[in-house]
Design an enzyme around this catalytic site. Sequence first.
Site: not given
Lengths: 82, 413
Positions: B162, B302, B313, B334, B339, B399
């Site tokens: 991502c 994010h 975050e 998002k 996403h 990830f």
Amino acid sequence: MPLSQSEVLAGLAEIVNDETGISADAVALEKSFVDDLDIDSISMMTIVVNAEDKFGVKIPDEEVKNLITVGDAVNFIVGAQG
Amino acid sequence: MSRKIVVTGIGATTPLGGDAQSTWRALLAGESGISTLEQPWIEKYEVPVTFAGQAKVAANQILTPQEAKRLDPSSQFALIAAREAWADAGKPDVAPERLAVEFATGIGGVWTLLDAFETLQERGPRRVLPMTVPMLMPNGPAAAVGMDIAARGGVRTAVSACASSTEAVANALDRLLSGAVDVVVAGGCEAAIHPLPISAFAAMHALSKKNDSPATASRPYDVNRDGFVMGEGGAALVLETEEHALARGAKIYAELAGGAVTSDAHHITAPDPEGTGAARAVIAALKQADASIQEVVHINAHATSTPVGDIAEYVALKRVFGEHLENIVVSATKSSTGHLLGGAGAVEAIFTVLALKERVAPPTLNLDDQDPAIPLDVATSPRKLPDGPILAISNSFGFGGHNAVVVFRSYEG
């Protein structure tokens, strides 16, 4: 009943149009797949497999390199029909 | 003389709209791009999550049948977004050797791969399409874009889940600053609304399971958030040296002032709870921008709406900005788009650029009950940003422990 040359040509032109966007009218017997129609080897293999499905014939890989013009392919398919 | 890099074109196809401007307008209007999936495979496989953010305008409405036939859906989105960005930039006259592409994806051609496997199982190897490999390879979108604009200065693909397309933008900045090229089309795409990725993400409890209320399922920072919502689409930016842009009289949206990539080496999927890797990325990007933390007025976070990710975050941001964090307006877009995985960073880079240009932070949807552990100043309706020179950052984490951050500065023409 086996299809005639003009019926195979019409069917093949449809396949070529579907794969490449080339107008079916441009797919004439004397046209070369590579030099006239600018069809690359990847499209050619897709056209071959789709033609096998459509006409119920087998086009061996070693035969494909001999199919220079549309007419070559049409004649091969006409001859290969059961 | 230090070289400045500027944004001169944008393009996007997203769950909110078929182009960048309609996406942005829908975002500002507080629309949600998330809806229930009607595909037959939902029932066939009893997929546990039945909603997502599908592209508002289907790719096959834009591309010719022959283009679509030779491109995985991810590459289709890439091409649509890149063409829009390229046209928006005025189709820069640049030597092909001085033009590069940095186009990312998280997963690659997953539809092509799995369709081909189905063909193999049902009809045998001869029926597997000869275009299968170029369609499924992760560099397929970058290659398609590169061929379309005749880029011969290098075509590359960042793959970092991502974080992919934020990394692609950061990579583009490096290439431009190094002097290797004058113009880069940078972006990202994803087309993974397919039963396998959905099942796999659901298996790891990453996805929201609010099947009954798709439009309110993506709820970053809300106490009732339960996972992210998958989206699809693509976005692209035309980036070029200021010198090159000015010489051709291009319109300039903003300056791409900094970009940085770090890694956690902590856990394959979980964020580092201390947020040190993410914080280092923000600091490095600000350093490259030669900026102080006080100049930052806006963050496109994010914020995927997962319980642990949103907090991690925040911890990272607090580590960087300290008390100044309360002066920064945060948007978690998002909540509207879902996403877009490998496309998310590029979409959000565009939102950040437009926020600076139009001096407005876009809204965050569904923040009904803000998590007390995340005391950020979140814009829940469009929020005016200050006049004068301002900075905004966009974060992406992936990830694998990937952290990518880009910094944009308002551009005074």
